[in-house]
Design a protein around this motif. Sequence first.
Motif, PDB file in Angstrom:
ATOM      1  N   VAL A 163       6.748  17.364   8.210  1.00  0.00           N
ATOM      2  CA  VAL A 163       6.284  16.073   8.745  1.00  0.00           C
ATOM      3  C   VAL A 163       5.325  16.388   9.891  1.00  0.00           C
ATOM      4  N   TYR A 164       4.079  15.966   9.753  1.00  0.00           N
ATOM      5  CA  TYR A 164       3.048  16.300  10.750  1.00  0.00           C
ATOM      6  C   TYR A 164       2.448  15.032  11.336  1.00  0.00           C
ATOM      7  N   PRO A 165       2.185  15.012  12.652  1.00  0.00           N
ATOM      8  CA  PRO A 165       1.510  13.839  13.220  1.00  0.00           C
ATOM      9  C   PRO A 165       0.058  13.820  12.757  1.00  0.00           C
ATOM     10  N   ILE A 166      -0.484  12.629  12.519  1.00  0.00           N
ATOM     11  CA  ILE A 166      -1.885  12.532  12.085  1.00  0.00           C
ATOM     12  C   ILE A 166      -2.788  13.004  13.224  1.00  0.00           C
ATOM     13  N   ASP A 167      -2.393  12.661  14.451  1.00  0.00           N
ATOM     14  CA  ASP A 167      -3.124  13.091  15.635  1.00  0.00           C
ATOM     15  C   ASP A 167      -2.354  14.237  16.275  1.00  0.00           C
ATOM     16  N   THR A 168      -2.974  15.403  16.448  1.00  0.00           N
ATOM     17  CA  THR A 168      -2.206  16.564  16.928  1.00  0.00           C
ATOM     18  C   THR A 168      -1.624  16.355  18.328  1.00  0.00           C
ATOM     19  N   GLU A 169      -2.215  15.468  19.120  1.00  0.00           N
ATOM     20  CA  GLU A 169      -1.675  15.233  20.476  1.00  0.00           C
ATOM     21  C   GLU A 169      -0.312  14.550  20.444  1.00  0.00           C
ATOM     22  N   ASP A 170       0.035  13.966  19.298  1.00  0.00           N
ATOM     23  CA  ASP A 170       1.310  13.233  19.207  1.00  0.00           C
ATOM     24  C   ASP A 170       2.503  14.136  18.911  1.00  0.00           C
ATOM     25  N   PHE A 171       2.308  15.456  18.958  1.00  0.00           N
ATOM     26  CA  PHE A 171       3.379  16.377  18.568  1.00  0.00           C
ATOM     27  C   PHE A 171       4.657  16.160  19.389  1.00  0.00           C
ATOM     28  N   GLU A 172       4.522  16.060  20.720  1.00  0.00           N
ATOM     29  CA  GLU A 172       5.722  15.880  21.571  1.00  0.00           C
ATOM     30  C   GLU A 172       6.363  14.510  21.351  1.00  0.00           C
ATOM     31  N   ASN A 173       5.513  13.486  21.139  1.00  0.00           N
ATOM     32  CA  ASN A 173       6.061  12.142  20.847  1.00  0.00           C
ATOM     33  C   ASN A 173       6.873  12.166  19.566  1.00  0.00           C
ATOM     34  N   LEU A 174       6.357  12.912  18.577  1.00  0.00           N
ATOM     35  CA  LEU A 174       7.064  13.000  17.301  1.00  0.00           C
ATOM     36  C   LEU A 174       8.406  13.692  17.494  1.00  0.00           C
ATOM     37  N   ARG A 175       8.441  14.727  18.354  1.00  0.00           N
ATOM     38  CA  ARG A 175       9.695  15.434  18.608  1.00  0.00           C
ATOM     39  C   ARG A 175      10.744  14.477  19.199  1.00  0.00           C
ATOM     40  N   SER A 176      10.326  13.686  20.213  1.00  0.00           N
ATOM     41  CA  SER A 176      11.322  12.796  20.845  1.00  0.00           C
ATOM     42  C   SER A 176      11.719  11.670  19.892  1.00  0.00           C
ATOM     43  N   SER A 177      10.783  11.221  19.046  1.00  0.00           N
ATOM     44  CA  SER A 177      11.121  10.175  18.065  1.00  0.00           C
ATOM     45  C   SER A 177      12.157  10.696  17.070  1.00  0.00           C
ATOM     46  N   LEU A 178      11.966  11.939  16.605  1.00  0.00           N
ATOM     47  CA  LEU A 178      12.907  12.524  15.642  1.00  0.00           C
ATOM     48  C   LEU A 178      14.278  12.714  16.281  1.00  0.00           C
ATOM     49  N   GLU A 179      14.301  13.104  17.576  1.00  0.00           N
ATOM     50  CA  GLU A 179      15.598  13.297  18.251  1.00  0.00           C
ATOM     51  C   GLU A 179      16.354  11.973  18.349  1.00  0.00           C
TER      52      GLU A 179
END
Length: 602
Positions: free
Chosen positions: A305-321
């Motif tokens: 699962v990859y963010p469309i925008d690479t800057e969203d990587f940390e946001n994606l991590r906290s969303s998954l948690e």
Amino acid sequence: MKENMKNIRNFCIIAHIDHGKSTLADRLLEYTRTVSGKDLQEQVLDDMDLERERGITIKSHAIQMKYSPEGGGGEVYTLNLIDTPGHVDFSYEVSRSIAACEGALLIVDAAQGIQAQTISNLYMALENDLEIIPVLNKIDLPQAMPEEVEDQIVELLGCPRTDIIRASGKTGEGVYDVLNAVVERISAPKGDPDAPLQALIFDSVFNAFRGIIAYFKVVNGYIGKGDKVKFVASGKEYVADEVGILKLNMQPQDEVGCGNVGYIISGIKVSKEVKVGDTVTHVANPCRKAIEGFEEVKPMVFAGVYPIDTEDFENLRSSLEKLQLNDASLTFQPESSVALGFGFRCGFLGLLHMEIVQERLDREFNMDVITTVPNVSYNVYDKHGICREVHNPAGLPDPTLIDHIDEPFIRASVITSTTYIGPIMTLCLGKRGVLVRQDYISGDRVEILYDIPLGEIVIDFYDKLKSISKGYASFDYHFYDYRPSKLVKLDILLNGEPVDALSTLTHVDNAGTFGRRMCEKLKELIPRQQFDVAVQAAIGTKIIARETIKAVRKDVTAKCYGGDISRKRKLLEKQKEGKKRMKQVGNVEVPQKAFLAVLKLD
């Protein structure tokens, strides 16, 4: 607290998808006057928009009811109901609910009879020694076959026919019989109110204002507001700011007694500190050991699962948690890909689960993500007999070092009418399935058991099964074992250079057709260059398929009109030399949409 405990009943509802669990739960809540007036809507307990749209239960929901049976001497019983999902992908939710209960309502649709999921959920309940109350639902339907379906239930459970309750969630018929049966047949929770506190966490949810709210069942002792508590698995200590019981909304209480189900808010902010299946105890007087018997989740399908925008990587991590709190069967770890940048490799229980997680990320956390093609994990053994787990083709060692590869097999159970046996067997054999046995359940219904590689199932097996059986076949599976298999790594070469993100692991027999389709698709999607581009599919050094993307050519002979042919030839030869030089230095960029199209090849 002691005298109250014998009046507590904890039970869950288990059934196949769409057999009317949520509707029957609505009636139970209505008849015990737990929910009334404006709160009374259809599928009260399905509180996610997604659940309502699709008409499926995704989460298990706990709610407490008070009920006083007629002729019961005015005694009031506390009934804790946990409504569970019916789809095979959410069976982990069911296992957690079962761990917190002493009994279960087994609901069977009077028109459809027993289905695959009913049987697997039933076995799960029997393993935990739950008291089973069979309920025949939807008996008001004109196509209901109560007698035949009752025969099926008697055969499956071995219970007397009189134990089966006929009910209808729509008309409310038989609902009081169900409530009375819960009070009479299900035993009160066994536990010692005076022992040190032992409570099992069976669910948790993230609240932006209050932190993490954990739902638990008290096995021994009791928990009070303001108590200092400890979570055994993480070893962290907290103060219970608020404890209470779960009605339609949370209702704070001074204490939650032995055998009861409730929630605790203690200002936990970090999602890693709450684990489903953990034990809560008092700091001052801890219990000797944690509660056992809670199984770890085994993800079946893996996808990036990859963010469309690479800057969203940390946001994606906290969303998954945060999502993991509410859905304990989701597992993830960071990974990176040449084509898509940084992302996470997530483990799901199945394709529907994957789809729901993707949808929830979008709705609840506003995360736009790209999901790669789903795959499974393989055990790769080298020449020294050392085993390593490989999730994607990039992690595969050099073929010369590999001794053999084991792939995961599942035991699939398909229940269908005899009309569709032929096409279903053809489908399973096409997916490299091995027939184990077939049993006739009753009349024209048959259960077929197959051992099938999990990798063959993750893409489109379920959809094909539904279409060839006109929606009648029901399907359930569990992980069985690993078996040696002839798997190869299929590489895609552009101009002789391998493209990492496009390589896949596939079975030898499927490699040829898959490679051809891949080359054809890429020929359409990769823009033409100034030189010919060869798109090849290769296994090791052997090329198995090829397509050529023709060069864009300038018409160099346009200025020649008439005259000797050698003039034209000279110009064409000169152009050919230029193209040759260009091919040696040129490189081919693969557009983003080409990666995504290959993922959707199936």
